[in-house]
Design a protein around this motif. Structure first.
Motif, short mmCIF file in Angstrom:
data_model
loop_
_atom_site.label_atom_id
_atom_site.label_comp_id
_atom_site.label_asym_id
_atom_site.label_seq_id
_atom_site.Cartn_x
_atom_site.Cartn_y
_atom_site.Cartn_z
N SER A 1 31.91 25.79 17.84
CA SER A 1 31.73 26.91 16.91
C SER A 1 32.60 26.77 15.67
O SER A 1 33.13 27.75 15.14
N ARG A 2 32.76 25.53 15.21
CA ARG A 2 33.55 25.27 14.00
C ARG A 2 32.69 24.51 12.98
O ARG A 2 33.11 23.51 12.41
N GLU A 3 31.52 25.01 12.72
CA GLU A 3 30.57 24.30 11.88
C GLU A 3 30.88 24.45 10.39
O GLU A 3 31.25 25.51 9.93
N MET B 1 29.02 22.58 -0.58
CA MET B 1 29.18 23.24 0.71
C MET B 1 28.26 24.46 0.78
O MET B 1 28.19 25.26 -0.15
N ILE B 2 27.55 24.60 1.91
CA ILE B 2 26.62 25.71 2.06
C ILE B 2 26.96 26.63 3.22
O ILE B 2 26.41 27.72 3.34
N TYR B 3 27.86 26.19 4.12
CA TYR B 3 28.29 27.07 5.21
C TYR B 3 29.68 26.66 5.66
O TYR B 3 29.98 25.47 5.80
N CYS C 1 34.73 29.47 8.70
CA CYS C 1 35.93 30.24 8.38
C CYS C 1 35.67 31.36 7.39
O CYS C 1 36.56 32.18 7.13
N LYS C 2 34.47 31.41 6.82
CA LYS C 2 34.11 32.49 5.91
C LYS C 2 33.06 33.42 6.52
O LYS C 2 32.63 34.38 5.86
N MET D 1 38.85 36.02 13.03
CA MET D 1 38.59 34.64 12.67
C MET D 1 39.42 33.67 13.51
O MET D 1 40.53 34.00 13.95
N PRO D 2 38.88 32.48 13.79
CA PRO D 2 39.65 31.47 14.50
C PRO D 2 40.97 31.21 13.79
O PRO D 2 41.04 31.20 12.55
N PRO D 3 42.05 31.03 14.54
CA PRO D 3 43.39 30.97 13.93
C PRO D 3 43.56 29.85 12.92
O PRO D 3 44.34 29.98 11.96
N GLU D 4 42.84 28.72 13.11
CA GLU D 4 43.02 27.61 12.16
C GLU D 4 42.51 27.96 10.77
O GLU D 4 42.86 27.30 9.77
N CYS D 5 41.66 29.00 10.68
CA CYS D 5 41.12 29.39 9.38
C CYS D 5 42.20 29.95 8.44
O CYS D 5 41.99 30.02 7.23
#
Length: 291
Positions: free
Chosen positions: A128-130, A267-269, A272-273, A282-286
């Motif tokens: 889930s990190r696309e 970039m289109i997706y 993290c946004k 949001m995932p912590p790495e974001c």
């Protein structure tokens, strides 16, 4: 722009030729078919490969060796014409339910519409990190270099030597990172028309079959896994382990600029946004720096 890309690719290939762990390999020596071998092929003394998708089956290959850190690269020419519903996947993966994985997936499209370069990373079974990009070139007209660079500090996805994405190691802060499991290299061409093109609205037109993805110049400049003792060998600060050098622990300012150009324009997706998807959690790495 085309001339600049060609120059960058030439310089990149020239530079890697002098890496201590550069492996002069080819598909026949390094890879084997894991499905669909009956209608795909390795040619030119094993230096070239084509994967085929038709009404009977897709096809795929996997590396004979497992690796822990280094760079994996291939030149790929994607399925031309109406490729809607097809996916050409190129990735590294360990095995098991808690697997690690680093993905390139090329999502086909109807004629005249651009491919989508889909990237993802799994750490201990969680993905889930696309992130997705349009290519800034026609990926079906010629071969382009797609490289996965992986070391204990960061994972970098390169296209023609230009970084498009970085995933840094924040494991010390409780964020999973793929640092413990060896991975094989895989590539496949398969039917994904239930989701790949406009969420599955555009199906494969089998009148265009067979669909063919072509490959050349496979290189695994990486540490071969030979059991648990390999972890210390692959992470040792030795001249042969070039990926452990501080110069590869962070993108240079020039490479950062290249990546920002790609992300700002193509970039289109970015997961993290996508606050709606994660309900604001949001995932912590974001929240961490990319560089």
């Amino acid at each position: 722009m085309a001339g600049s890309r060609a120059l960058l690719t030439a310089l990149f290939v020239l530079a890697i030729a002098f890496y201590p762990r550069s492996v002069d390999a080819n598909f026949a020596k390094s890879m084997s078919f894991n499905w669909g071998a009956d209608h795909s092929s390795m040619t030119n003394n094993g230096n070239d490969l084509q994967l085929v998708l038709d009404t009977t089956s897709g096809s795929g290959i996997q590396s004979k060796k497992q690796f822990l850190f280094g760079s994996i690269e291939m030149l790929i020419k994607l399925v031309p014409g109406n490729s809607a519903g097809t996916v050409t996947a190129y990735y590294m993966s360990s095995t098991g339910s808690g697997h690690d994985e680093i993905d390139f997936e090329f999502l086909g499209n109807v004629s005249g519409q651009p491919y989508i370069i889909h990237t993802n990373i799994y750490c201990q079974g969680n993905g889930s990190r696309e992130q997705q990009f349009y290519p800034w070139f026609d990926p079906t007209a010629d071969f382009h270099n797609y490289t996965i660079h992986w070391n204990p500090t960061e994972v970098v996805w390169y296209v023609d030597s230009m970084p498009i994405r970085v995933f840094r190691n924040y494991q010390s802060e409780g964020i999973p990172y793929p640092s413990q499991q060896a991975m094989r290299v895989y590539s496949s061409l398969w039917n994904a028309d239930n989701w790949a093109t406009r969420g599955g609205l555009d199906k494969i037109d089998w009148n265009n079959a067979p669909f063919i993805a072509r490959y050349s110049h496979f290189r695994a400049r990486a540490c071969k896994w030979q059991g648990p003792i390999s972890f210390s060998q692959c992470t040792a600060q030795t001249p042969g382990n070039w990926w452990m050098s501080p110069v590869y622990s962070k993108l240079s300012y020039a490479k950062q600029g290249q990546m920002n150009w790609v992300r700002n324009n193509y970039m289109i997706y970015d997961y993290c946004k996508d606050t709606k998807r994660f309900n604001g959690q949001m995932p912590p790495e974001c929240y961490k720096p990319q560089f």
